[in-house]
Design a protein around this motif. Structure first.
Motif, PDB file in Angstrom:
ATOM      1  N   ILE A   5      12.907  14.548  30.347  1.00 55.92           N
ATOM      2  CA  ILE A   5      12.407  14.457  31.727  1.00 55.92           C
ATOM      3  C   ILE A   5      11.265  13.447  31.803  1.00 55.92           C
ATOM      4  O   ILE A   5      11.156  12.672  32.763  1.00 55.92           O
ATOM      5  CB  ILE A   5      11.935  15.834  32.231  1.00 55.92           C
ATOM      6  N   SER A   6      10.420  13.453  30.779  1.00 58.41           N
ATOM      7  CA  SER A   6       9.322  12.477  30.763  1.00 58.41           C
ATOM      8  C   SER A   6       9.859  11.051  30.727  1.00 58.41           C
ATOM      9  O   SER A   6       9.215  10.115  31.197  1.00 58.41           O
ATOM     10  CB  SER A   6       8.392  12.732  29.571  1.00 58.41           C
TER      11      SER A   6
ATOM     12  N   GLY B 133       2.162   6.297  27.383  1.00 61.12           N
ATOM     13  CA  GLY B 133       1.513   7.007  26.285  1.00 61.12           C
ATOM     14  C   GLY B 133       0.847   8.297  26.740  1.00 61.12           C
ATOM     15  O   GLY B 133       0.951   9.337  26.067  1.00 61.12           O
ATOM     16  N   VAL B 134       0.156   8.245  27.874  1.00 59.09           N
ATOM     17  CA  VAL B 134      -0.529   9.434  28.400  1.00 59.09           C
ATOM     18  C   VAL B 134       0.481  10.520  28.772  1.00 59.09           C
ATOM     19  O   VAL B 134       0.294  11.705  28.462  1.00 59.09           O
ATOM     20  CB  VAL B 134      -1.399   9.061  29.623  1.00 59.09           C
ATOM     21  N   ILE B 135       1.566  10.122  29.427  1.00 60.68           N
ATOM     22  CA  ILE B 135       2.597  11.091  29.816  1.00 60.68           C
ATOM     23  C   ILE B 135       3.199  11.759  28.587  1.00 60.68           C
ATOM     24  O   ILE B 135       3.384  12.984  28.543  1.00 60.68           O
ATOM     25  CB  ILE B 135       3.696  10.415  30.660  1.00 60.68           C
TER      26      ILE B 135
ATOM     27  N   ALA C  75       3.772  16.461  24.957  1.00 62.56           N
ATOM     28  CA  ALA C  75       3.599  17.033  23.615  1.00 62.56           C
ATOM     29  C   ALA C  75       2.737  18.293  23.658  1.00 62.56           C
ATOM     30  O   ALA C  75       3.041  19.300  22.999  1.00 62.56           O
ATOM     31  CB  ALA C  75       2.974  16.002  22.685  1.00 62.56           C
ATOM     32  N   LEU C  76       1.648  18.268  24.428  1.00 64.99           N
ATOM     33  CA  LEU C  76       0.764  19.431  24.534  1.00 64.99           C
ATOM     34  C   LEU C  76       1.487  20.608  25.193  1.00 64.99           C
ATOM     35  O   LEU C  76       1.327  21.757  24.762  1.00 64.99           O
ATOM     36  CB  LEU C  76      -0.485  19.060  25.345  1.00 64.99           C
ATOM     37  N   PHE C  77       2.297  20.329  26.233  1.00 65.43           N
ATOM     38  CA  PHE C  77       3.041  21.391  26.906  1.00 65.43           C
ATOM     39  C   PHE C  77       4.046  22.041  25.955  1.00 65.43           C
ATOM     40  O   PHE C  77       4.136  23.274  25.862  1.00 65.43           O
ATOM     41  CB  PHE C  77       3.768  20.821  28.125  1.00 65.43           C
ATOM     42  N   ILE C  78       4.792  21.218  25.225  1.00 66.31           N
ATOM     43  CA  ILE C  78       5.782  21.741  24.281  1.00 66.31           C
ATOM     44  C   ILE C  78       5.100  22.537  23.170  1.00 66.31           C
ATOM     45  O   ILE C  78       5.595  23.592  22.752  1.00 66.31           O
ATOM     46  CB  ILE C  78       6.605  20.581  23.679  1.00 66.31           C
ATOM     47  N   CYS C  79       3.962  22.038  22.707  1.00 67.00           N
ATOM     48  CA  CYS C  79       3.208  22.724  21.655  1.00 67.00           C
ATOM     49  C   CYS C  79       2.781  24.120  22.119  1.00 67.00           C
ATOM     50  O   CYS C  79       2.917  25.112  21.382  1.00 67.00           O
ATOM     51  CB  CYS C  79       2.002  21.891  21.258  1.00 67.00           C
TER      52      CYS C  79
ATOM     53  N   LEU D  58       2.547  11.592  18.192  1.00 73.05           N
ATOM     54  CA  LEU D  58       2.370  10.400  17.352  1.00 73.05           C
ATOM     55  C   LEU D  58       2.898   9.159  18.064  1.00 73.05           C
ATOM     56  O   LEU D  58       2.258   8.096  18.034  1.00 73.05           O
ATOM     57  CB  LEU D  58       3.095  10.595  16.016  1.00 73.05           C
ATOM     58  N   SER D  59       4.047   9.286  18.698  1.00 73.86           N
ATOM     59  CA  SER D  59       4.607   8.163  19.453  1.00 73.86           C
ATOM     60  C   SER D  59       3.676   7.771  20.593  1.00 73.86           C
ATOM     61  O   SER D  59       3.462   6.576  20.858  1.00 73.86           O
ATOM     62  CB  SER D  59       5.983   8.549  19.994  1.00 73.86           C
ATOM     63  N   ALA D  60       3.089   8.777  21.271  1.00 73.52           N
ATOM     64  CA  ALA D  60       2.158   8.510  22.367  1.00 73.52           C
ATOM     65  C   ALA D  60       0.954   7.717  21.879  1.00 73.52           C
ATOM     66  O   ALA D  60       0.493   6.774  22.531  1.00 73.52           O
ATOM     67  CB  ALA D  60       1.710   9.824  23.002  1.00 73.52           C
ATOM     68  N   TYR D  61       0.443   8.089  20.719  1.00 73.00           N
ATOM     69  CA  TYR D  61      -0.713   7.390  20.140  1.00 73.00           C
ATOM     70  C   TYR D  61      -0.366   5.934  19.829  1.00 73.00           C
ATOM     71  O   TYR D  61      -1.146   5.020  20.135  1.00 73.00           O
ATOM     72  CB  TYR D  61      -1.155   8.114  18.871  1.00 73.00           C
TER      73      TYR D  61
END
Length: 299
Positions: free
Chosen positions: A50-51, A90-92, A97-101, A202-205
């Motif tokens: 979705i992202s 990257g921010v999205i 990642a935080l939501f899934i975590c 990691l990909s976002a970073y």
């Protein structure tokens, strides 16, 4: 040049739209079979896809702006729009990642407290296989076109496709173990979702860091600075170079330098030397590179 930029925008939009429709199919498959087939990992993978919708739209919207010609309000061009697009991607990704975590940790705590997690359905494994193949193809296609036209936003989107392909591998492992073994192994499914979250972060970073550096006007790497110095020094009439500075501006490069020439030459010859330097640098860094050369007499 303007016509060339129009072609580049067309390519960016076409490539992004291809990925957009692939993502449309994958989102439906992942979320439907993830919820229906009781797989946290596949659901997490679905939210990751979705992202992709959001990032694809960002690339499509920003691409047209990034390749517009310089104007009175933007004398350095509009390249930073592409930089902003990469940063937003990257921010999205980091937020996803935080939501899934969070969701994965909740499920793991439930399992550790004695809750029996539902067994994933066989279709969750099939969808994971489909996702791996589709997203790996999108990655290779998008990266190839991004390299060909020098688009940072397409390259960022390619990394997004690759992260989705890798996360689907983690999904396949987690779902496969949860499906094949007993109830005590079903915790592997939410654990796989945590692995997916880590990969996405990691990909976002990797995507956001270069964009942040560019927005902060960070210099080009030293090897690129050295290359610029070597190219300029080879031009006939150049005695010395100092105050050499260079930085990225979206898809283009801004280069500034002071060039020392023999003090007795004419202004016309000094201007010719500067033009020769510009031509050499444009050949190496692209015709949209922005170059400033200040001619000084060699003392």
């Amino acid at each position: 040049m303007q016509e060339n930029n129009k072609n580049i925008v067309t390519i960016i939009r076409h490539v992004t739209l291809v990925g957009f429709w692939v993502n449309a199919v994958l989102v439906i498959l992942k979320l439907f079979f993830g919820y229906w087939g009781h797989s946290d990992a596949l659901v997490a993978d679905g939210y990751h896809s979705i992202s992709d919708f959001i990032t694809d739209l960002i690339v499509i919207i920003f691409a047209g702006k990034a390749y517009k010609k310089a104007d009175k309000d933007h004398p350095y061009g509009h390249g930073k729009f592409e930089t902003m697009a990469s940063l937003i991607i990257g921010v999205i990704l980091m937020l996803v990642a935080l939501f899934i975590c969070y969701e994965g940790i909740v499920r793991i705590i439930l399992a550790l407290n004695g809750t029996i997690l539902a067994k994933p359905d066989i279709w969750t494994i099939i969808v994971a296989f489909i996702s791996i193949g589709a997203k790996e193809w999108c990655f290779r296609y998008t990266k190839r076109e991004g390299k060909r036209i020098g688009s940072s936003s397409l390259m960022a989107n390619a990394e997004h496709h690759r992260s989705d392909a890798v996360s689907s591998i983690a999904t396949l492992i987690g779902v496969g173990v949860a499906f094949a073994f007993g109830a005590e192994w079903r915790i592997m499914d939410p654990i796989a979702s945590l692995v997916i979250a880590g990969m996405i972060a990691l990909s976002a970073y990797k995507i956001a860091k270069p964009s942040i550096n560019e927005l902060l006007e960070m210099s080009l790497a030293q090897n690129e600075i050295d290359e610029i110095r070597i190219i300029a020094s080879r031009i006939d009439g150049v005695k010395n170079i100092h105050n050499l500075r260079a930085r990225k501006n979206g898809h283009s490069t801004i280069i500034e330098m002071n060039v020392h020439v023999a003090p007795e030459i004419t202004v016309k010859l000094g201007h010719k030397i500067a033009n020769n330097i510009e031509e050499a640098l444009h050949h190496e860094f692209g015709t949209d590179a922005i170059i400033y050369i200040h001619i000084e007499p060699e003392e």
